[in-house]
Design a protein around this motif. Sequence first.
Motif, PDB file in Angstrom:
ATOM      1  N   PHE A  39     -15.956  20.781  35.149  1.00 55.31           N
ATOM      2  CA  PHE A  39     -16.231  22.190  35.450  1.00 55.31           C
ATOM      3  C   PHE A  39     -17.095  22.814  34.348  1.00 55.31           C
ATOM      4  O   PHE A  39     -18.108  23.465  34.624  1.00 55.31           O
ATOM      5  N   LEU A  40     -16.731  22.576  33.091  1.00 53.65           N
ATOM      6  CA  LEU A  40     -17.466  23.211  31.988  1.00 53.65           C
ATOM      7  C   LEU A  40     -18.912  22.707  31.912  1.00 53.65           C
ATOM      8  O   LEU A  40     -19.838  23.485  31.673  1.00 53.65           O
ATOM      9  N   ILE A  41     -19.106  21.407  32.137  1.00 50.16           N
ATOM     10  CA  ILE A  41     -20.488  20.892  32.114  1.00 50.16           C
ATOM     11  C   ILE A  41     -21.288  21.546  33.242  1.00 50.16           C
ATOM     12  O   ILE A  41     -22.432  21.977  33.054  1.00 50.16           O
ATOM     13  N   SER A  42     -20.664  21.662  34.427  1.00 51.93           N
ATOM     14  CA  SER A  42     -21.369  22.278  35.569  1.00 51.93           C
ATOM     15  C   SER A  42     -21.714  23.733  35.268  1.00 51.93           C
ATOM     16  O   SER A  42     -22.821  24.190  35.562  1.00 51.93           O
ATOM     17  N   VAL A  43     -20.756  24.453  34.667  1.00 52.48           N
ATOM     18  CA  VAL A  43     -21.009  25.861  34.349  1.00 52.48           C
ATOM     19  C   VAL A  43     -22.139  25.969  33.331  1.00 52.48           C
ATOM     20  O   VAL A  43     -23.027  26.824  33.446  1.00 52.48           O
ATOM     21  N   SER A  44     -22.144  25.065  32.334  1.00 47.33           N
ATOM     22  CA  SER A  44     -23.133  25.184  31.248  1.00 47.33           C
ATOM     23  C   SER A  44     -24.559  25.087  31.784  1.00 47.33           C
ATOM     24  O   SER A  44     -25.483  25.621  31.185  1.00 47.33           O
ATOM     25  N   LEU A 280     -20.804  21.509  24.003  1.00 47.22           N
ATOM     26  CA  LEU A 280     -21.276  22.281  25.171  1.00 47.22           C
ATOM     27  C   LEU A 280     -22.389  23.264  24.805  1.00 47.22           C
ATOM     28  O   LEU A 280     -23.228  23.605  25.644  1.00 47.22           O
ATOM     29  N   GLN A 281     -22.388  23.705  23.537  1.00 47.81           N
ATOM     30  CA  GLN A 281     -23.411  24.686  23.124  1.00 47.81           C
ATOM     31  C   GLN A 281     -24.813  24.104  23.325  1.00 47.81           C
ATOM     32  O   GLN A 281     -25.718  24.803  23.782  1.00 47.81           O
ATOM     33  N   ALA A 282     -24.984  22.812  22.981  1.00 41.98           N
ATOM     34  CA  ALA A 282     -26.319  22.197  23.100  1.00 41.98           C
ATOM     35  C   ALA A 282     -26.724  22.111  24.574  1.00 41.98           C
ATOM     36  O   ALA A 282     -27.868  22.414  24.938  1.00 41.98           O
ATOM     37  N   ALA A 283     -25.764  21.712  25.442  1.00 35.69           N
ATOM     38  CA  ALA A 283     -26.071  21.623  26.880  1.00 35.69           C
ATOM     39  C   ALA A 283     -26.419  23.013  27.423  1.00 35.69           C
ATOM     40  O   ALA A 283     -27.344  23.174  28.230  1.00 35.69           O
TER      41      ALA A 283
END
Length: 425
Positions: A39-44, A280-283
Amino acid sequence: MKPSSQALKHKSSHDTEREFGGTLGAVCIPIFLPLTVLFLISVSRSPEASVLQWPPPLPSSDQLWDPLALVILLGWIALHALLYLMPLGKVSEGLVLRDATRLKYPINGFHGLCISGVLLLLFLGLGAPLGYLFELLLPLAMCAIAVSFLFSVYLYIRSFWAPSHALALGGNTGNPLYDFFIGRELNPRIGNFDLKYFCELRPGLIGWVVINLGMLMKEVELRGSPSLAMILVNSFQLLYVADALWNEEAVLTTMDIVHDGFGFMLVFGDLAWVPFTYGLQAAFLVVHPQTLSSLGAAVIIALNGIGYYIFRKSNSQKNQFRRDPTHPSVARLETIATATGKRLLVSGWWGLVRHPNYLGDLLMALAWSLPCGFAHLLPYFYVIYFTVLLIHREDRDERQCRAKYGLAWDTYCRRVPYRIFPYIY
Ligand code: NDP
């Protein structure tokens, strides 16, 4: 071979103590946390980058699978297994185990980081499209989750062949769901290859900074050069990982190695959670570029520097004190005696708060998020999650120290009343 009957029967007073919400936690966490990663990768990468948007930006099944991701992941783990086995660096002994023996560990994680760095530079020189890691992020995370589950099943099954003294005190409750989650065997090994120690700081932690570099290269593909915000996030997190590997020996005395069994909680944390949520910040920055003023960058660099200073100094002070209390750098510090014969520091960094190392770590976590601006919550996921994790970890450690040191621990708490944040908590 049959599972050791002693292992099956082994019980101690610790066995009934359940952490992380007991059986309910052991069922929910392995479902909830992998979904959170995806979920977090998709949101990012969604335009809104909002964790609250409805409906949530869920990935389609074809976004989750790419055979190349599996090849890369398994190749990466195999490379680090090879580097682990290389006769580089020194060999150290862990703490004394319940059967009065000590295990040997190769201290060559920093070599592994440098060699994989050189290999990456070679690949980049040959024109390898490292930015493609951005497209592969979801399939890679999916494979890391699947590998974590399969590996944890293997660890759970093999633990029934381990002698009773090799089981973690908290991982042998007899409840298969809980034991699978928390980990039964303390130091599972294949020959001399220590599976927990290998996973703790190598494929996942080094993988995290490689993914970050992939995000930076994606930014270069899209915009011609990396942004200041991306450079800061990459540099700060590389410093953190390099520091952990440079001081790899210190991991031998941590709760993870000394106390916790090797089960789903640590496997998933090491192989999936750390590499795919800590950066996640970089993505986020690939899709949501930020402009950062020189003054803003200077303040953030200073914050990271202060956090790192507190983190490193306090960890080194305690490690030095535990290794050799007569060393000139710690010999003058005030201490209190405990019934175990070990002493507790009550001055220096450990007289400021009871976990100064957590304070420094949290300041750095904040510095990693600030380059992403204030418009989105997602880049602050790590610092929020990490605050909760360290408060919970501090509480676990306090309970273990109170059990170990009794009245002396209460005296320490009276002398040093704050846990992590001076005058606040
Ligand atoms: P700590 O390094 O905080 O060690 C806790 C132990 O230190 C206690 O059990 C006790 O063990 C000893 N101790 C406590 N107080 C004193 C004192 N006053 N004097 C002497 N010894 C004392 O353990 P962690 O493994 O939790 O943390 C290590 C580092 O790793 C920290 O910097 C933390 O921030 C970081 N970390 C990072 C994570 C991440 O995901 N990024 C996750 C977890 C940790 P004993 O007395 O038996 O020696």
